[in-house]
Design an enzyme around this catalytic site. Structure first.
Site, PDB file in Angstrom:
ATOM      1  CB  CYS A  12      -0.858  -0.012   1.268  1.00  0.00           C
ATOM      2  SG  CYS A  12       0.165   0.035   2.760  1.00  0.00           S
ATOM      3  CG  HIS A  74       2.945  -0.762  12.512  1.00  0.00           C
ATOM      4  ND1 HIS A  74       4.291  -1.031  12.358  1.00  0.00           N
ATOM      5  CD2 HIS A  74       2.303  -1.606  11.683  1.00  0.00           C
ATOM      6  CE1 HIS A  74       4.449  -2.017  11.474  1.00  0.00           C
ATOM      7  NE2 HIS A  74       3.268  -2.385  11.053  1.00  0.00           N
ATOM      8  CB  CYS A  96       0.531   4.937   7.380  1.00  0.00           C
ATOM      9  SG  CYS A  96      -0.572   5.237   5.980  1.00  0.00           S
ATOM     10  CG  HIS A 124      -1.290  -4.315  15.817  1.00  0.00           C
ATOM     11  ND1 HIS A 124      -0.941  -3.092  15.312  1.00  0.00           N
ATOM     12  CD2 HIS A 124      -1.056  -5.220  14.831  1.00  0.00           C
ATOM     13  CE1 HIS A 124      -0.524  -3.259  14.058  1.00  0.00           C
ATOM     14  NE2 HIS A 124      -0.589  -4.541  13.747  1.00  0.00           N
ATOM     15  CD  GLU A 126      -3.264   1.128  12.898  1.00  0.00           C
ATOM     16  OE1 GLU A 126      -2.776   0.402  12.010  1.00  0.00           O
ATOM     17  OE2 GLU A 126      -4.404   1.636  12.804  1.00  0.00           O
ATOM     18  CG  ASN A 227      -2.303  -5.942   6.009  1.00  0.00           C
ATOM     19  OD1 ASN A 227      -2.337  -6.452   4.902  1.00  0.00           O
ATOM     20  ND2 ASN A 227      -1.164  -5.531   6.565  1.00  0.00           N
ATOM     21  CB  SER A 269       3.756  -5.376   5.185  1.00  0.00           C
ATOM     22  OG  SER A 269       3.053  -6.489   5.702  1.00  0.00           O
TER      23      SER A 269
HETATM   24  O1  10E Z   1       0.135  -5.675  11.244  1.00  0.00           O
HETATM   25  P1  10E Z   1      -0.350  -4.624  10.263  1.00  0.00           P
HETATM   26  O2  10E Z   1      -1.254  -5.133   9.231  1.00  0.00           O
HETATM   27  O3  10E Z   1      -0.887  -3.443  11.008  1.00  0.00           O
HETATM   28  O4  10E Z   1       0.986  -4.024   9.559  1.00  0.00           O
HETATM   29  P2  10E Z   1       1.836  -4.406   8.296  1.00  0.00           P
HETATM   30  O5  10E Z   1       3.194  -3.832   8.541  1.00  0.00           O
HETATM   31  O6  10E Z   1       1.764  -5.849   7.957  1.00  0.00           O
HETATM   32  O7  10E Z   1       1.167  -3.632   7.067  1.00  0.00           O
HETATM   33  C1  10E Z   1       1.152  -2.235   6.973  1.00  0.00           C
HETATM   34  C2  10E Z   1       0.063  -1.707   7.795  1.00  0.00           C
HETATM   35  C3  10E Z   1       0.179  -0.735   8.733  1.00  0.00           C
HETATM   36  C4  10E Z   1       1.387   0.073   8.917  1.00  0.00           C
HETATM   37  C5  10E Z   1      -0.969  -0.460   9.616  1.00  0.00           C
HETATM   38  N1  10E Z   1      -1.725   0.624   9.225  1.00  0.00           N
HETATM   39 FE1  SF4 Z   2      -1.458   3.168   5.675  1.00  0.00          FE
HETATM   40 FE2  SF4 Z   2      -1.674   0.941   7.039  1.00  0.00          FE
HETATM   41 FE3  SF4 Z   2      -3.496   1.519   5.232  1.00  0.00          FE
HETATM   42 FE4  SF4 Z   2      -1.086   0.859   4.454  1.00  0.00          FE
HETATM   43  S1  SF4 Z   2      -2.498  -0.483   5.539  1.00  0.00           S
HETATM   44  S2  SF4 Z   2      -2.291   2.598   3.696  1.00  0.00           S
HETATM   45  S3  SF4 Z   2       0.189   1.675   6.084  1.00  0.00           S
HETATM   46  S4  SF4 Z   2      -3.094   2.678   7.093  1.00  0.00           S
END
Ligand code: 10E
Ligand code: SF4
Length: 309
Positions: A12, A74, A96, A124, A126, A227, A269
């Site tokens: 993202c 986060h 973000c 978590h 965040e 996510n 990610s």
């Molecule tokens: O564990 P998350 O899904 O929050 O994080 P991630 O690093 O796997 O993916 C990016 C998502 C963020 C930074 C949360 N908004």
């Molecule tokens: Fe931002 Fe997290 Fe959404 Fe990616 S998943 S756009 S890092 S809020």
């Protein structure tokens, strides 16, 4: 046998920006660059940045005086920001902008005298960051059952209330929890729906569509990526067997024994290179043709912070 890809999937805009911040800081200032918490929850990304000279730490007391530190995508509690300032550390913030937006909602509600209920997963980063935007008057609920047992204020009467959410929740779970909050606290205020970001919404919609056409789904992502876990759950809720894997090496041939179509998606990610690796491995194992690897552009970009652009 077919291999189908979800669209959109993978990185993202917030993750692209966070990784670029670490890479640019390394280019501009040289190693070591300290990063508080995994900049994004992906083992491959973190190992790659480590090899380039990034040093990942849990807390700021592991960062030497005068060093440069990057906050993860986060977000961080206010106390961490204050500590960095007190220590005179050079900070680049990879939070973000869509997480920062939630932080600002918390601040706005608390300044208006509203107590804030956050919907999110305990522990978590965040959630710790968002809950840490105000020292008091914050509550966390993780599910519908928590709404019923939530104890507010000391006096027994509910104060004016607002809610915010983690950005990566299951869209359906969040809707159920918001409904429970509105049923118990009819005057509660909040965002139109929730604070789930465009990337989370789009990737869940895409994996739901993909599940209609597949018997098995592979989600590329690390175990600690919230996510990515939600994408696996959404696929399973559609009645499809789904696996969360970091790399192609984790794939088991028996997963495809009765499959006619295998779907592949990736958490926000997870790098596209790993999707390509997984697709190639599935094709080799099953004899299925390699699908077109094209990715949808969601049209969202976030600029780098001043000093790194
Ligand atoms: O564990 P998350 O899904 O929050 O994080 P991630 O690093 O796997 O993916 C990016 C998502 C963020 C930074 C949360 N908004
Ligand atoms: Fe931002 Fe997290 Fe959404 Fe990616 S998943 S756009 S890092 S809020």
């Amino acid at each position: 046998m077919q291999i189908l890809l979800a669209n959109p999937r993978g990185f993202c805009a917030g993750v692209e920006r966070a990784i670029s911040i670490v890479e640019r800081a390394l280019e501009k200032f040289g190693a070591p660059i300290y990063v508080r918490h995994e900049v994004v929850h992906n083992r491959f990304v973190v190992d790659d940045l480590k090899a380039k000279g990034a040093v990942f730490v849990h807390e700021l007391d592991e960062v030497p005086d005068g060093a440069t530190v990057i906050f993860s995508a986060h977000g961080v509690p206010k106390s961490v920001r204050a500590e960095a300032e007190r220590r005179d550390l050079k900070v680049f913030d990879a939070t973000c902008p869509l997480v920062t937006k939630v932080h600002l909602e918390v601040e706005r509600h608390r300044k208006a005298g509203r107590e804030v209920i956050m919907i999110g997963h305990r522990g978590h980063p965040e959630v710790e960051g968002t809950m840490g935007q105000w020292p008091d008057g914050m509550y966390l609920v993780e599910n519908v059952a928590d709404v019923a047992t939530l104890k507010l204020g000391a006096g027994g009467t509910a104060p004016p209330l607002a809610y915010v959410t983690q950005t990566t929740l299951s869209v359906d779970d969040a809707a159920a929890i918001v409904a429970a909050l509105k049923a118990r606290f009819p005057d509660i205020v909040g965002p139109k729906k929730d604070d789930i970001c465009y990337a989370t919404q789009n990737r869940q919609d895409a994996v739901r569509r993909l599940a209609q056409q597949c018997d098995v789904i592979l989600v590329v992502g690390s175990p600690n990526s919230s996510n990515s876990n939600r994408l696996r759950e959404v696929a399973e809720q559609q009645g499809v067997k789904a696996w969360l894997i970091d790399r192609a090496a984790e794939i088991r041939p028996e997963w495809f024994a009765a499959a006619n179509a295998v779907g592949v998606t990736a958490g926000a990610s997870a790098p596209e290179a790993l999707v390509a690796e997984v697709v190639a491995a599935v094709a080799k194992l099953t004899g299925a043709p390699q699908p077109e690897i094209a990715q949808e552009d969601e049209g969202v970009r976030f600029p780098l912070p001043k000093g790194l652009d």
